[in-house]
Design a protein around this motif. Sequence first.
Motif, PDB file in Angstrom:
ATOM      1  N   MET A   1       0.840  -1.184   0.000  1.00  0.00           N
ATOM      2  CA  MET A   1       0.000   0.000   0.000  1.00  0.00           C
ATOM      3  C   MET A   1       0.888   1.251   0.000  1.00  0.00           C
ATOM      4  N   VAL A   2       0.504   2.225  -0.748  1.00  0.00           N
ATOM      5  CA  VAL A   2       1.252   3.464  -0.875  1.00  0.00           C
ATOM      6  C   VAL A   2       0.866   4.404   0.262  1.00  0.00           C
ATOM      7  N   ASP A   3       1.850   5.149   0.749  1.00  0.00           N
ATOM      8  CA  ASP A   3       1.594   6.124   1.808  1.00  0.00           C
ATOM      9  C   ASP A   3       0.619   7.187   1.303  1.00  0.00           C
ATOM     10  N   ARG A  83       4.630  -0.258   4.345  1.00  0.00           N
ATOM     11  CA  ARG A  83       5.965  -0.625   4.837  1.00  0.00           C
ATOM     12  C   ARG A  83       5.870  -1.524   6.076  1.00  0.00           C
ATOM     13  N   THR A  84       5.000  -2.504   6.004  1.00  0.00           N
ATOM     14  CA  THR A  84       4.730  -3.390   7.135  1.00  0.00           C
ATOM     15  C   THR A  84       5.992  -4.075   7.644  1.00  0.00           C
ATOM     16  N   ASP A  85       6.837  -4.551   6.730  1.00  0.00           N
ATOM     17  CA  ASP A  85       8.064  -5.232   7.152  1.00  0.00           C
ATOM     18  C   ASP A  85       8.948  -4.312   7.992  1.00  0.00           C
ATOM     19  N   PHE A  86       9.113  -3.071   7.541  1.00  0.00           N
ATOM     20  CA  PHE A  86       9.907  -2.095   8.285  1.00  0.00           C
ATOM     21  C   PHE A  86       9.343  -1.888   9.679  1.00  0.00           C
ATOM     22  N   LYS A  90      10.941  -2.587  13.322  1.00  0.00           N
ATOM     23  CA  LYS A  90      11.173  -1.430  14.195  1.00  0.00           C
ATOM     24  C   LYS A  90      10.476  -1.605  15.538  1.00  0.00           C
ATOM     25  N   LEU A  91       9.198  -1.916  15.521  1.00  0.00           N
ATOM     26  CA  LEU A  91       8.436  -2.053  16.760  1.00  0.00           C
ATOM     27  C   LEU A  91       8.892  -3.269  17.560  1.00  0.00           C
ATOM     28  N   GLY A  92       9.281  -4.335  16.858  1.00  0.00           N
ATOM     29  CA  GLY A  92       9.814  -5.520  17.539  1.00  0.00           C
ATOM     30  C   GLY A  92      11.121  -5.218  18.251  1.00  0.00           C
ATOM     31  N   SER A  93      11.988  -4.446  17.598  1.00  0.00           N
ATOM     32  CA  SER A  93      13.267  -4.096  18.233  1.00  0.00           C
ATOM     33  C   SER A  93      13.047  -3.159  19.418  1.00  0.00           C
ATOM     34  N   ASN A  94      12.029  -2.286  19.331  1.00  0.00           N
ATOM     35  CA  ASN A  94      11.694  -1.436  20.482  1.00  0.00           C
ATOM     36  C   ASN A  94      11.299  -2.301  21.672  1.00  0.00           C
TER      37      ASN A  94
END
Length: 135
Positions: A1-3, A83-86, A90-94
């Motif tokens: 999906m596009v922003d 950008r679900t993968d990003f 990101k949230l997992g590393s947080n």
Amino acid sequence: MVDSVSAVVRSQIMSRVRSKDTRPEMVVRRLVHGAGFRYRLHVANLPGRPDLVFPKRKKIIFVHGCFWHSHVGCGGARVPKSRTDFWLEKLGSNKVRDERNMQALIEAGWEVLVLWECQLRDPELIKRIRTFLTK
């Protein structure tokens, strides 16, 4: 999906995301100060730079945003559709970083309370904070 907004606009929006002195943090700070407790802010030599530190009591309060810290079971913790993968990474590393910091603080003898953004509407919040700080 596009922003749904351009890259420039998205950059401007994201540049306004704060890491300290956020609205939820300010709500908690006002409540705690109004209850007569004094604290230090964002102590740099403690893991995770805790939001509120009570050195004499050896207690710490973190105020977490539901989105940025992936509050389980909360509607505010949804993953963006673009950008679900990003965002998952990101949230997992947080979340991993938060757990690592929490463990380091506990091992150093600190008691830790995490308050979530969605919990700040609870009228019993100050009782919960007072109980944590006085036990």
